[in-house]
Design a protein around this motif. Structure first.
Motif, PDB file in Angstrom:
ATOM      1  N   CYS A   1       3.414   3.281 -27.538  1.00  0.00           N
ATOM      2  CA  CYS A   1       3.234   1.830 -27.630  1.00  0.00           C
ATOM      3  C   CYS A   1       1.991   1.491 -28.446  1.00  0.00           C
ATOM      4  N   VAL A   2       0.900   2.174 -28.157  1.00  0.00           N
ATOM      5  CA  VAL A   2      -0.351   1.895 -28.861  1.00  0.00           C
ATOM      6  C   VAL A   2      -0.245   2.292 -30.332  1.00  0.00           C
ATOM      7  N   LEU A   3       0.381   3.420 -30.606  1.00  0.00           N
ATOM      8  CA  LEU A   3       0.527   3.862 -32.001  1.00  0.00           C
ATOM      9  C   LEU A   3       1.412   2.907 -32.792  1.00  0.00           C
ATOM     10  N   LEU A   4       2.426   2.360 -32.140  1.00  0.00           N
ATOM     11  CA  LEU A   4       3.334   1.429 -32.817  1.00  0.00           C
ATOM     12  C   LEU A   4       2.697   0.062 -33.011  1.00  0.00           C
ATOM     13  N   PHE A   5       2.133  -0.502 -31.953  1.00  0.00           N
ATOM     14  CA  PHE A   5       1.672  -1.891 -31.990  1.00  0.00           C
ATOM     15  C   PHE A   5       0.240  -2.070 -32.510  1.00  0.00           C
ATOM     16  N   ALA A   6      -0.561  -1.018 -32.476  1.00  0.00           N
ATOM     17  CA  ALA A   6      -1.945  -1.146 -32.946  1.00  0.00           C
ATOM     18  C   ALA A   6      -2.216  -0.359 -34.221  1.00  0.00           C
ATOM     19  N   TYR A   7      -1.560   0.785 -34.376  1.00  0.00           N
ATOM     20  CA  TYR A   7      -1.888   1.660 -35.503  1.00  0.00           C
ATOM     21  C   TYR A   7      -0.825   1.676 -36.594  1.00  0.00           C
ATOM     22  N   GLY A   8       0.261   0.942 -36.388  1.00  0.00           N
ATOM     23  CA  GLY A   8       1.278   0.844 -37.428  1.00  0.00           C
ATOM     24  C   GLY A   8       2.047   2.121 -37.675  1.00  0.00           C
ATOM     25  N   LYS A   9       2.118   3.000 -36.682  1.00  0.00           N
ATOM     26  CA  LYS A   9       2.917   4.224 -36.813  1.00  0.00           C
ATOM     27  C   LYS A   9       4.362   3.855 -36.498  1.00  0.00           C
ATOM     28  N   MET A  10       5.081   3.431 -37.519  1.00  0.00           N
ATOM     29  CA  MET A  10       6.410   2.848 -37.329  1.00  0.00           C
ATOM     30  C   MET A  10       7.451   3.833 -36.816  1.00  0.00           C
ATOM     31  N   GLU A  11       7.153   5.119 -36.895  1.00  0.00           N
ATOM     32  CA  GLU A  11       8.099   6.102 -36.372  1.00  0.00           C
ATOM     33  C   GLU A  11       7.969   6.280 -34.869  1.00  0.00           C
ATOM     34  N   ALA A  12       6.934   5.704 -34.264  1.00  0.00           N
ATOM     35  CA  ALA A  12       6.775   5.782 -32.810  1.00  0.00           C
ATOM     36  C   ALA A  12       7.938   5.059 -32.126  1.00  0.00           C
ATOM     37  N   PHE A  13       8.452   5.656 -31.067  1.00  0.00           N
ATOM     38  CA  PHE A  13       9.608   5.098 -30.361  1.00  0.00           C
ATOM     39  C   PHE A  13       9.347   5.213 -28.861  1.00  0.00           C
ATOM     40  N   PRO A  14       8.620   4.239 -28.285  1.00  0.00           N
ATOM     41  CA  PRO A  14       8.289   4.306 -26.856  1.00  0.00           C
ATOM     42  C   PRO A  14       9.543   4.286 -25.986  1.00  0.00           C
ATOM     43  N   VAL A  15       9.543   5.117 -24.967  1.00  0.00           N
ATOM     44  CA  VAL A  15      10.685   5.195 -24.056  1.00  0.00           C
ATOM     45  C   VAL A  15      10.242   4.839 -22.636  1.00  0.00           C
ATOM     46  N   ASP A  16      10.727   3.696 -22.149  1.00  0.00           N
ATOM     47  CA  ASP A  16      10.523   3.311 -20.750  1.00  0.00           C
ATOM     48  C   ASP A  16      11.901   3.223 -20.095  1.00  0.00           C
TER      49      ASP A  16
ATOM     50  N   GLU B   1     -10.887   4.541 -33.965  1.00  0.00           N
ATOM     51  CA  GLU B   1     -10.572   4.440 -35.387  1.00  0.00           C
ATOM     52  C   GLU B   1      -9.861   5.699 -35.880  1.00  0.00           C
ATOM     53  N   ALA B   2     -10.031   6.798 -35.174  1.00  0.00           N
ATOM     54  CA  ALA B   2      -9.493   8.081 -35.621  1.00  0.00           C
ATOM     55  C   ALA B   2      -7.985   8.087 -35.842  1.00  0.00           C
ATOM     56  N   PRO B   3      -7.176   7.487 -34.938  1.00  0.00           N
ATOM     57  CA  PRO B   3      -5.722   7.548 -35.146  1.00  0.00           C
ATOM     58  C   PRO B   3      -5.248   6.922 -36.447  1.00  0.00           C
ATOM     59  N   PHE B   4      -6.015   5.985 -37.016  1.00  0.00           N
ATOM     60  CA  PHE B   4      -5.616   5.392 -38.290  1.00  0.00           C
ATOM     61  C   PHE B   4      -5.519   6.456 -39.384  1.00  0.00           C
ATOM     62  N   GLU B   5      -6.360   7.482 -39.288  1.00  0.00           N
ATOM     63  CA  GLU B   5      -6.432   8.510 -40.329  1.00  0.00           C
ATOM     64  C   GLU B   5      -5.537   9.703 -40.055  1.00  0.00           C
ATOM     65  N   LEU B   6      -4.895   9.720 -38.903  1.00  0.00           N
ATOM     66  CA  LEU B   6      -4.082  10.872 -38.518  1.00  0.00           C
ATOM     67  C   LEU B   6      -2.595  10.595 -38.711  1.00  0.00           C
ATOM     68  N   GLU B   7      -1.837  11.668 -38.892  1.00  0.00           N
ATOM     69  CA  GLU B   7      -0.382  11.546 -38.881  1.00  0.00           C
ATOM     70  C   GLU B   7       0.072  11.222 -37.465  1.00  0.00           C
ATOM     71  N   TYR B   8       1.277  10.714 -37.350  1.00  0.00           N
ATOM     72  CA  TYR B   8       1.786  10.244 -36.058  1.00  0.00           C
ATOM     73  C   TYR B   8       1.619  11.268 -34.937  1.00  0.00           C
ATOM     74  N   ARG B   9       2.088  12.487 -35.142  1.00  0.00           N
ATOM     75  CA  ARG B   9       2.069  13.465 -34.053  1.00  0.00           C
ATOM     76  C   ARG B   9       0.640  13.852 -33.670  1.00  0.00           C
ATOM     77  N   GLU B  10      -0.238  13.958 -34.640  1.00  0.00           N
ATOM     78  CA  GLU B  10      -1.637  14.266 -34.348  1.00  0.00           C
ATOM     79  C   GLU B  10      -2.290  13.120 -33.576  1.00  0.00           C
ATOM     80  N   ALA B  11      -1.993  11.901 -33.980  1.00  0.00           N
ATOM     81  CA  ALA B  11      -2.562  10.734 -33.306  1.00  0.00           C
ATOM     82  C   ALA B  11      -2.060  10.650 -31.869  1.00  0.00           C
ATOM     83  N   LYS B  12      -0.795  10.962 -31.658  1.00  0.00           N
ATOM     84  CA  LYS B  12      -0.236  10.928 -30.308  1.00  0.00           C
ATOM     85  C   LYS B  12      -0.885  11.992 -29.430  1.00  0.00           C
TER      86      LYS B  12
END
Length: 286
Positions: free
Chosen positions: A205-220, A178-189
């Motif tokens: 991927c998890v921050l984007l698809f589960a936590y709604g951190k829309m600035e996340a940009f997964p690179v594969d 639950e913690a990442p919901f309350e954190l800013e993107y970089r802290e959550a990552k």
């Protein structure tokens, strides 16, 4: 239930590589959301759903509350994205549950989409609850009590040891999902990457698809390829840190909805559409 939608394409949303448990048969898609079987199809602008979940849960899951006009306006920065928005218009990100999303993307490490789907299906069949037509996603408590050798029977391979460790950390409360919901993107990552087996791509991927951190940009490898092809000359940084440089560029260039741009770019590589031929004319927006 029938839900009227705008700028929503069910097929693109469920077949773009962001979720792994949905199956299509004729016009119907069947999946499991929050322990409930969900059957869905699209009838024009209506989303038709058979499930025990309520309407709000379906709206939330498919992000039908997203302002797609605003999102498209922000990420439509050049001919490349303009083409992709026209091709895949209506593709939406899905709000997944953090635990299932985390384990699913840990299972995706150095793996193909068919193999990811197979191993997750095996995992649910072996450790989840029988829902009749399918199985629920196993809880952290259940997985924490198995062994690495048993977990490997689901075809998770080398990923089993880290998945087992994460299950035990979540079960004991050492890792609070639950913690990442309350954190800013970089802290959550940073929090997620402090766990063995979770690198930058899985964390994003998890921050984007589960936590709604829309600035996340997964690179594969797919994103690395498409970004180098169309934006490579605008991206600075050492080759050894190319993934990080691409993510930072994307956040500057696509803005707060960079994650949406990522999914459209990713889908261009795994879909059956023709290869993009445009070159980007980039103007960086800070």
């Amino acid at each position: 239930m029938h839900i009227r939608t705008k700028d929503f394409d069910l097929d693109s949303t469920l077949d773009c590589g962001q979720v792994f448990r949905w199956k299509r048969s004729s016009e119907w898609w069947t999946g499991v959301v929050r322990g409930h079987i969900v059957r869905a199809r699209q009838d024009g602008s209506d989303l038709v759903v058979n499930t025990g979940l309520d309407r709000d849960s379906i709206v939330r899951y498919f992000r039908l509350d997203d302002d797609m006009e605003g999102i498209y306006s922000r990420i439509n920065t050049d001919p490349v994205m303009d083409d992709l928005i026209h091709r895949f218009r209506g593709l939406r990100l899905v709000r997944q549950q953090p635990w299932e999303c985390l384990i699913s993307y840990m299972a995706s490490s150095r793996n193909s989409i068919p193999n990811i789907k197979n191993s997750i299906s095996n995992l649910c069949r072996q450790y989840g609850d029988d829902l009749g037509r399918d199985f629920s996603f196993p809880t952290a408590e259940v997985l924490a009590r198995t062994s690495e050798s048993r977990l490997r029977e689901t075809k998770l391979g080398f990923r089993s040891v880290n998945i087992l460790e994460v299950a035990r950390k979540v079960d004991t409360g050492e890792l609070d999902l639950e913690a990442p919901f309350e954190l800013e993107y970089r802290e959550a990552k940073e929090l997620l990457m402090g766990v063995q087996g979770i690198g930058p791509k899985i964390a994003d991927c998890v921050l984007l698809f589960a936590y709604g951190k829309m600035e996340a940009f997964p690179v594969d490898t797919h994103i690395l390829s498409v970004m180098e092809e169309h934006y490579g000359s605008f991206i600075e940084g050492a080759k050894s840190k190319r993934g990080e440089a691409i993510s930072e560029f994307a956040r500057s260039y696509f803005g707060q909805y960079a994650g949406y741009a990522q999914q459209y770019l990713f889908n261009s590589r795994i879909s059956d559409y023709d290869t993009l031929t445009h070159s980007a004319d980039c103007t960086i927006t800070k």
